[in-house]
Design a protein around this motif. Structure first.
Motif, mmCIF file in Angstrom:
data_model
loop_
_atom_site.group_PDB
_atom_site.id
_atom_site.type_symbol
_atom_site.label_atom_id
_atom_site.label_comp_id
_atom_site.label_asym_id
_atom_site.label_seq_id
_atom_site.Cartn_x
_atom_site.Cartn_y
_atom_site.Cartn_z
ATOM 1 N N ALA A 1 0.844 -1.209 0.000
ATOM 2 C CA ALA A 1 0.000 0.000 0.000
ATOM 3 C C ALA A 1 0.868 1.245 0.000
ATOM 4 O O ALA A 1 1.994 1.232 0.498
ATOM 5 C CB ALA A 1 -0.913 0.020 1.219
ATOM 6 N N VAL A 2 0.325 2.299 -0.575
ATOM 7 C CA VAL A 2 0.900 3.636 -0.468
ATOM 8 C C VAL A 2 -0.264 4.551 -0.112
ATOM 9 O O VAL A 2 -1.267 4.585 -0.818
ATOM 10 C CB VAL A 2 1.572 4.102 -1.775
ATOM 11 C CG1 VAL A 2 2.117 5.517 -1.624
ATOM 12 C CG2 VAL A 2 2.681 3.137 -2.187
ATOM 13 N N VAL A 3 -0.142 5.232 1.008
ATOM 14 C CA VAL A 3 -1.230 6.091 1.476
ATOM 15 C C VAL A 3 -0.715 7.494 1.781
ATOM 16 O O VAL A 3 0.456 7.687 2.107
ATOM 17 C CB VAL A 3 -1.927 5.509 2.724
ATOM 18 C CG1 VAL A 3 -2.611 4.195 2.404
ATOM 19 C CG2 VAL A 3 -0.948 5.319 3.860
ATOM 20 N N GLN A 4 -1.597 8.460 1.636
ATOM 21 C CA GLN A 4 -1.308 9.849 1.992
ATOM 22 C C GLN A 4 -1.684 10.000 3.463
ATOM 23 O O GLN A 4 -2.852 9.872 3.813
ATOM 24 C CB GLN A 4 -2.160 10.764 1.103
ATOM 25 C CG GLN A 4 -1.767 12.190 1.133
ATOM 26 C CD GLN A 4 -0.631 12.512 0.184
ATOM 27 O OE1 GLN A 4 0.177 11.673 -0.163
ATOM 28 N NE2 GLN A 4 -0.552 13.747 -0.218
ATOM 29 N N GLU A 5 -0.711 10.226 4.331
ATOM 30 C CA GLU A 5 -0.961 10.314 5.772
ATOM 31 C C GLU A 5 -0.509 11.661 6.321
ATOM 32 O O GLU A 5 0.403 12.284 5.784
ATOM 33 C CB GLU A 5 -0.205 9.217 6.524
ATOM 34 C CG GLU A 5 -0.706 7.827 6.268
ATOM 35 C CD GLU A 5 -0.001 6.792 7.135
ATOM 36 O OE1 GLU A 5 0.841 7.158 7.974
ATOM 37 O OE2 GLU A 5 -0.302 5.610 6.957
ATOM 38 N N VAL A 6 -1.138 12.058 7.420
ATOM 39 C CA VAL A 6 -0.702 13.253 8.132
ATOM 40 C C VAL A 6 0.594 12.911 8.858
ATOM 41 O O VAL A 6 0.651 11.966 9.625
ATOM 42 C CB VAL A 6 -1.764 13.723 9.154
ATOM 43 C CG1 VAL A 6 -1.236 14.896 9.969
ATOM 44 C CG2 VAL A 6 -3.048 14.096 8.454
ATOM 45 N N VAL A 7 1.661 13.673 8.581
ATOM 46 C CA VAL A 7 2.937 13.414 9.228
ATOM 47 C C VAL A 7 3.229 14.427 10.338
ATOM 48 O O VAL A 7 4.038 14.173 11.214
ATOM 49 C CB VAL A 7 4.100 13.372 8.217
ATOM 50 C CG1 VAL A 7 3.979 12.149 7.332
ATOM 51 C CG2 VAL A 7 4.171 14.633 7.389
#
Length: 70
Positions: free
Chosen positions: A30-36
């Protein structure tokens, strides 16, 4: 309330890959856009890749660190 997570397309999804930061190899699951982090209350997002190793455990890394395994 949890921040939304968005799944992203990646050309190596489902393929054998290597994390250049750690040298770990496995399958890109998976590749996800996350809050870092948050800056002045605003979310800063980054693409995070999840690699499943042969042991079944998953490793997360920056998507930019992923390359095709040789």
């Amino acid at each position: 309330m949890a921040d939304p997570v968005e799944q992203l397309d990646h050309p190596l999804l489902g393929q054998p890959v290597r994390d250049v930061a750690s040298g770990t190899e496995g399958k890109l699951v998976a590749v996800v856009q996350e809050v870092v982090r948050r800056v002045y209350g605003e979310a800063v997002y980054a693409p995070i890749a999840y690699i499943q190793m042969a042991s079944g455990r998953e490793l997360s890394t920056a998507a930019a660190n992923v390359e095709a395994a040789r």
